[in-house]
Design an enzyme around this catalytic site. Structure first.
Site, PDB file in Angstrom:
ATOM      1  N   ASP A   5       1.079  -1.194   0.060  1.00  0.00           N
ATOM      2  CA  ASP A   5       0.116   0.092  -0.094  1.00  0.00           C
ATOM      3  C   ASP A   5       0.930   1.222  -0.145  1.00  0.00           C
ATOM      4  O   ASP A   5       0.339   2.279   0.030  1.00  0.00           O
ATOM      5  CB  ASP A   5      -1.015   0.002   1.202  1.00  0.00           C
ATOM      6  CG  ASP A   5      -0.147  -0.099   2.468  1.00  0.00           C
ATOM      7  OD1 ASP A   5       0.914  -0.274   2.677  1.00  0.00           O
ATOM      8  OD2 ASP A   5      -1.102  -0.275   3.603  1.00  0.00           O
ATOM      9  N   LYS A  22       4.263   6.751  17.587  1.00  0.00           N
ATOM     10  CA  LYS A  22       3.262   7.952  18.062  1.00  0.00           C
ATOM     11  C   LYS A  22       3.847   9.238  18.553  1.00  0.00           C
ATOM     12  O   LYS A  22       3.367  10.040  19.436  1.00  0.00           O
ATOM     13  CB  LYS A  22       2.100   7.386  18.938  1.00  0.00           C
ATOM     14  CG  LYS A  22       1.625   5.891  18.617  1.00  0.00           C
ATOM     15  CD  LYS A  22       0.841   6.002  17.204  1.00  0.00           C
ATOM     16  CE  LYS A  22       0.306   4.744  16.752  1.00  0.00           C
ATOM     17  NZ  LYS A  22      -0.290   4.693  15.537  1.00  0.00           N
ATOM     18  N   ASP A  48       1.644   6.474   1.111  1.00  0.00           N
ATOM     19  CA  ASP A  48       0.885   5.424   1.753  1.00  0.00           C
ATOM     20  C   ASP A  48      -0.640   5.677   1.431  1.00  0.00           C
ATOM     21  O   ASP A  48      -1.243   6.490   1.791  1.00  0.00           O
ATOM     22  CB  ASP A  48       1.242   5.351   3.219  1.00  0.00           C
ATOM     23  CG  ASP A  48       0.178   4.380   3.927  1.00  0.00           C
ATOM     24  OD1 ASP A  48      -0.483   3.474   3.277  1.00  0.00           O
ATOM     25  OD2 ASP A  48       0.323   4.164   5.359  1.00  0.00           O
TER      26      ASP A  48
END
Length: 232
Positions: free
Chosen positions: A106, A157, A213
């Site tokens: 992807d 994150k 992406d």
């Protein structure tokens, strides 16, 4: 050069805009995303691709039977149960050369593959991962490298600009000994951190060019505007 495309995922994040197809067949302009990846690989002389499939694999196989694959021999490795990104590689181990390229199904990263392979050999690397600079690394997690390019840590994150895993790797086949057979295993969350813990030589190859992406609706819409004119 042999390449592996990891295209077995469910594409859950993309379902709102691509509800009935695997991500490999998601249309970008008039062509499935897989067609862009095959054309890019062929431009660097790739002649064999191992396509790791799972979700709706028959749809992908049907597409491949009807189209020009850019002179590439495509060999399918089909998992009966979801095995994750690293688990899919382990499942295809019997098909793999002593070293090979791996591409997430992807992502499109217009990296210079010749330079990537030369860097891998020069560093005597065990696994070399392509890194891309993004404005917000929250969705990816940042990858930290030292002055020599060796990967020293992964940080999940972390908001703000940073270098992230772009989903393209060049690796030695012996990496696969760290992947347990016949069970789900993640490249990003399990295999790569394990390689660092074991002291293996993992290097980052920084890519300053195009990276996308398509796995989210926002990026999928952006790809519609950018990819057709950029590469095909």
């Amino acid at each position: 050069m042999q390449a592996v495309i990891l295209a077995g995922g469910f594409g859950t994040r993309l379902r709102p805009v691509v509800p009935d197809l695997p991500k490999a067949l998601a249309k970008i302009g008039s062509r499935p995303f897989l067609k862009y990846q095959l054309a890019w690989l062929a431009s660097y002389g790739t002649r064999e691709v191992i396509l790791c499939l799972g979700y709706r694999s028959q749809a992908v196989l049907s597409y491949l039977s009807e189209v020009n694959t850019e002179g590439i021999q495509v060999i399918s490795s089909i998992e009966q149960e979801p095995l994750g990104t690293a688990g899919a590689l382990k499942h295809a181990e019997h098909l793999l050369a002593e070293r090979f390229l791996v591409v997430n199904g992807d992502t499109f990263v217009d990296v210079n593959l010749t330079a990537l392979v030369e860097y891998h050999y020069r560093k005597v690397s065990f696994l070399t991962m392509v890194l891309a600079n993004v404005e917000d690394a929250t969705a990816y997690g940042q990858v930290k490298i030292n002055n020599e390019g060796r990967v020293v840590s992964f940080q999940e994150k972390v908001p703000g600009r940073g270098q992230v895993n772009a989903g393209v790797y060049f690796m030695e086949k012996s990496v696969l000994r760290y992947i347990p057979p016949d069970q789900p295993y993640s490249m990003e969350r399990e295999l790569l951190p394990k390689l660092l813990t074991r002291g293996e030589l993992v290097y980052g190859f920084v890519h300053e060019g195009y990276f996308i992406d398509i796995g989210t609706p926002l990026n999928y819409r952006r790809a519609q505007e950018e990819l057709p004119g950029r590469f095909m």
